[in-house]
Enzyme design. Structure first.
Site, PDB file in Angstrom:
ATOM      1  N   GLU A  84       0.848  -1.205   0.000  1.00 46.32           N
ATOM      2  CA  GLU A  84       0.000   0.000   0.000  1.00 46.32           C
ATOM      3  C   GLU A  84       0.884   1.256   0.000  1.00 46.32           C
ATOM      4  O   GLU A  84       0.636   2.211  -0.744  1.00 46.32           O
ATOM      5  CB  GLU A  84      -0.928  -0.036   1.219  1.00 46.32           C
ATOM      6  CG  GLU A  84      -1.802   1.189   1.379  1.00 46.32           C
ATOM      7  CD  GLU A  84      -1.700   1.764   2.762  1.00 46.32           C
ATOM      8  OE1 GLU A  84      -1.192   2.901   2.881  1.00 46.32           O
ATOM      9  OE2 GLU A  84      -2.108   1.083   3.742  1.00 46.32           O
ATOM     10  N   HIS A  85       1.935   1.266   0.820  1.00 47.83           N
ATOM     11  CA  HIS A  85       2.878   2.392   0.800  1.00 47.83           C
ATOM     12  C   HIS A  85       3.549   2.522  -0.568  1.00 47.83           C
ATOM     13  O   HIS A  85       3.707   3.624  -1.092  1.00 47.83           O
ATOM     14  CB  HIS A  85       3.973   2.182   1.854  1.00 47.83           C
ATOM     15  CG  HIS A  85       3.580   2.644   3.221  1.00 47.83           C
ATOM     16  ND1 HIS A  85       4.330   3.541   3.947  1.00 47.83           N
ATOM     17  CD2 HIS A  85       2.527   2.331   4.007  1.00 47.83           C
ATOM     18  CE1 HIS A  85       3.765   3.761   5.105  1.00 47.83           C
ATOM     19  NE2 HIS A  85       2.672   3.031   5.181  1.00 47.83           N
TER      20      HIS A  85
END
Lengths: 457, 439
Positions: A84-85
């Protein structure tokens, strides 16, 4: 791009659609309040949900993936959140950080979060910026491009995130151990952010493996909420998300399930940084299932009756009558793909030991099992839930969240819309039956959070 | 009664601007209470915000924590209703009342369904005007406050703030926690609570906004009934808080893996003519987003932290420019070094035209997006009144932002950023960091 483990009490967010004479004003008010929701499906299997609210010229654009930390392979805990990052670190068409810069240059804000069952990316922008958001979000669904240097730095960022959220907070460390004890086999026992030693080994390969397995239109739900026209949203979605290829190898979400629980677990978590001790017990509990939400509805109301506020059973008995606690509560999170938990917590008053607090909690629950639910209390709770539907309409972001979360937790639009009526139909006896089922000590973990004696420096 | 028609225009790159329309009515009730109202009948409820200037800084000497405890007791019974009866009555109406105590104000936020307006306001009036303050409730809520104070003592995030405040403001109320100490809270009596109530909740310091399904006449009647019986005047405001810190580093040893850092120096008053320029400068420098200079330098380039940000704190009796970061004990020294460099760089060279243009686009585009619900709008409107802003600020604010020039900004940057005065308070076990406090 922080992650937010789900922590809101689901029962407090949803409401019922029943009619009772004493509740006439609320029922009347609700006549004008339907969720203005339109749904559709793209040919490649991407689901589309549009929620209209035309009071302000704002749109929230969210893409939810039916994949969270509980879908990770063993040994790479935290990879869902790590990815996600990394989704902010550029694609074949965008530089690292470019997406967020473009959103900001358009006056918007963006973020993302990872949970056990889903990962979601969202932007909040002026409604006429919607197309640009779709263009960029569609791009990073399939065109992620990562360099080793970005991977290395971002791994340090998520370890600092773990430091901040977990390592620096004894309560968070305790809850992590508690979930690990609660789930014998399911990945819900592994923290979303990951175990530290596994996070330290996360790299490109694990991230790309997760990305290629789960990031595809047939595993995603688009939710657009705000000042938008459903037909226009569908047309834009077809244009930007429609051409993306589905993943033909996507498997059903059959994750390892819990075996029978046959023994109560107990733990004492000690840390010198604890000032306020408390006792918490969680029980394995069924979640909301498609077409079968009745038990979950009864459990939601049980949590409210037992611990939903100043007038709840536990607070009445422990805080006001016996004065052994300064706070008591109950919580149940019904929106979950697999077995969830029902929890009780008691924060003892000064001079009351954790042992005494736990005994008082058990006695209060035992007494409740004898006397049952007070009908007036239940009506008040239902009325409060009803009104929360009205207040919820003031916040279209939270409506969008509710749909996105439910649709990526195994529920359907029909389930979401039927929920208020199912809650309204719950009887006193339904609640007691659910209580008898869920309060199985063999499926429970009881934890004491205590201050450890200071260690000499 | 003045009616102002507002059209909020979002700055966008393409031709079609986003528009929101809110109509702020300024009313004065027959009883003399001023309020701002936005009628919004689409959803059958009202969001009502009340703020009383003064807040916890009005605590009498030796009575630290009295205002905070008093606010926590408002919902604990009135008339013949005890705490539980009051909670039950509130639940039955499906209303919600929240009470808050802050350094410069106390707040009451109410939400109620239109059809229950009279009953809900009768309940709230009891809580605000005629709270019982029974000894039983005082003792029970006191325990909750003491539990919070005890927890704060081992919470690095709180320790860092309390340490900075104490060093910066000494004996002024700003120098100590508004919750009070274990000693002061333990000795607060019912008389102290009653006195705090008289001091804080008075008509000479109230600010009101309402948004929702209610009209001006209804609101006027409601407010006179709700607030008319409060005392006309409250306690005098506290004096100016003198900033007592100089540049340096203070380390508070605490056994935890990640050091928490609060840093800063004096800032700008809200009424400073350069406040808006400072606000925009801070947005570029450390204002929360992933794109700020601090996030880029500490997180994106070096992976030193999950989050770093800075913020202006224009309090009523002092003004600060602060920031926060958290970083592992073996990396925090490097984080502080980068912060110092960035601070000095900003003071020396200021910002670029591109940065200013991007900030303007973001801020002017984001502004109308804030007005997206009854609750948020009511909050914005009451805040504007407390800041002494006119209703048309809502329309003019983006023009004011767009009028800022690079010369303005870089002149203001030299005033705002004072690298020599930067003081860091570090809670943790930082490695390679020399405490050099001159306290």
């Amino acid at each position: 791009m922080p992650f937010h483990p789900m922590r809101k009490l689901q029962s407090a967010l949803c409401a019922g659609g029943f009619l009772l004479a004493t509740l006439a004003p609320v029922a009347h008010a609700l006549d004008v309040l339907r969720d203005e929701v339109t749904t559709g499906m793209l040919d490649n299997g991407m689901q589309v949900v549009v929620i209209e609210d035309h009071r302000a010229p704002v749109a929230v654009h969210m893409v939810w993936y039916k994949a969270g930390s509980a879908d990770e392979k063993p040994g790479v805990s935290g990879v869902a959140h790590f990815l996600e990052h990394l989704l902010f670190q550029g694609t074949t068409n965008m530089e690292p950080g470019e997406l967020s810069r473009v959103v900001a240059a358009n006056g918007g804000t963006d973020n993302a979060f990872t949970s056990y069952d889903q990962t979601a990316y969202f932007q909040r922008v002026a409604a006429d910026r919607l197309e640009l958001m779709m263009q960029m979000e569609a791009d990073r669904m399939v065109n992620l491009q990562l360099g080793e240097e970005e991977i290395r730095i971002e791994r340090e960022v998520i370890i600092e995130e773990r430091n901040q959220r977990t390592e620096n907070d004894p309560g968070a460390l305790m809850r992590e151990q508690m979930r690990a004890a609660q789930y014998l086999n399911h990945r819900y026992g592994v923290p979303i952010i990951g175990w530290r030693h596994e996070m330290e080994g996360l790299g490109l390969e694990a991230a790309l493996d997760y990305y290629q397995t789960y990031y595809a239109p047939n595993n995603a739900v688009l939710v657009v909420a705000g000042d938008v026209d459903p037909d226009e949203v569908m047309a834009l979605a077809r244009e930007h998300y429609g051409p993306l290829p589905p993943n033909p190898d996507l498997k059903p979400r059959n994750r390892p399930q819990e075996p029978p629980h046959t023994s109560p677990r107990r733990m004492v978590f000690e840390d010198p940084r604890v000032s306020q001790p408390y006792v918490i017990r969680s029980y394995l509990a069924p979640e909301r299932d498609p077409g079968a939400q009745e038990t979950a509805a009864a459990l939601s109301l049980l949590a409210e009756v037992l611990g939903g506020g100043q007038t709840s059973v536990l607070n009445e008995k422990l805080q006001f009558e016996q004065k052994v606690s300064i706070y008591a509560g109950a919580s149940y999170r019904g929106v979950s793909l697999d077995d969830t938990t029902f929890s009780l917590i008691v924060v003892p008053a000064p001079g009351v030991s954790l042992e005494e607090a736990e005994e008082a909690m058990d006695a209060a629950v035992a007494e409740f099992m004898e006397t049952g639910v007070n009908a007036d209390d239940l009506n008040t709770i239902k009325r409060k839930l009803e009104a929360s539907r009205i207040y919820a309409r003031d916040n279209v972001d939270s409506l969008a969240n509710r749909y996105g979360r439910a649709l990526t937790s195994g529920l359907t639009i029909e389930d979401i819309q039927a929920w208020p009526e199912i809650l309204a139909a719950v009887s006193e006896e339904d609640i007691m039956e659910a209580a008898r089922m869920v309060f199985d000590r063999n499926a429970s973990v009881t934890s004491w959070l205590k201050r450890a004696p200071e260690v000499t420096q | 009664m003045k009616t102002l028609y507002l059209a909020l225009i979002a700055f966008v790159i393409a031709a079609l601007p986003a528009r929101a329309e809110i109509e702020i009515q300024e009313i004065t009730t027959p009883g003399g209470i001023k309020a701002w109202l936005v009628e919004e009948p689409a959803i059958p409820f009202v969001a009502l915000e009340l703020r009383f200037k003064g807040g916890a800084s009005l605590d009498a000497p030796g009575k630290r924590g009295a205002t905070n405890l008093m606010m926590g007791l408002l919902e604990e019974g009135t008339g013949d209703m005890d705490a539980r009866a009051f909670a039950r009555a509130t639940d039955e109406l499906a209303a919600s009342f929240d009470y808050g105590a802050y350094d410069d104000s106390v707040s009451i936020s109410a939400k109620f369904l239109t059809d229950t307006t009279d009953q809900a306001m009768a309940l709230l009036r009891g809580a605000i005007v005629e709270p019982s303050f029974t000894q039983e409730a005082i003792d029970r809520v006191r325990k909750q406050v003491l539990s919070g104070i005890a927890s704060d003592k081992t919470d690095p995030d709180t320790i860092v703030g309390q340490t900075f405040d104490a060093m910066a403001f000494g004996d002024h109320p700003y120098g100590s926690s508004r919750d009070g100490t274990e000693e002061t809270v333990a000795t607060l009596t019912r008389d102290d609570i009653v006195a705090a109530h008289q001091a804080a909740l008075a008509r000479d310091r109230v600010y009101v906004s309402a948004v929702g399904d209610i009209n001006a006449d209804e609101l006027a009647t409601l407010l006179d009934n709700l607030l008319g019986d409060l005392p006309a005047t409250g306690a005098p405001m506290p004096g100016t808080a003198t900033y007592q810190l100089s540049g340096g580093v203070t380390v508070v040893p605490f056994d935890t893996p990640q050091s928490v850092v609060l840093f800063g120096h004096p800032g700008f008053e809200r009424h400073d003519e350069d406040f808006l320029a400072a606000y925009v400068l801070n947005e570029i420098f450390g204002g929360g987003g992933l794109e700020s200079r601090l996030m880029r330098e500490l997180r994106e380039k070096r992976g030193l932290t999950y989050g770093v940000y800075s913020y202006l704190v224009p309090k009523d009796h002092a003004e600060l420019y602060l920031g926060r970061v958290a970083s592992a004990n073996d990396r925090v020294a490097q984080a502080i070094e980068v912060l110092r460099e960035q601070w000095a760089h900003m003071a020396e060279t200021g910002i670029t035209q591109t940065e200013l243009d991007e900030a303007k686009t973001y801020l002017t585009g984001a502004y109308p997006l804030r007005f997206d619900g009854n609750g948020p709008i009511a909050n914005i409107l009451v805040g504007m009144q407390m800041d002494g802003l006119p209703t048309d600020y809502v329309v003019n604010r983006n023009d004011l932002v767009n009028a800022l020039t690079l010369d303005d900004m870089n002149r203001v940057a030299k005033r705002l950023f004072r690298p020599e005065d930067l003081h860091f308070v570090v809670v943790g076990q930082p490695e390679g960091l020399q405490a050099e406090a001159t306290q």
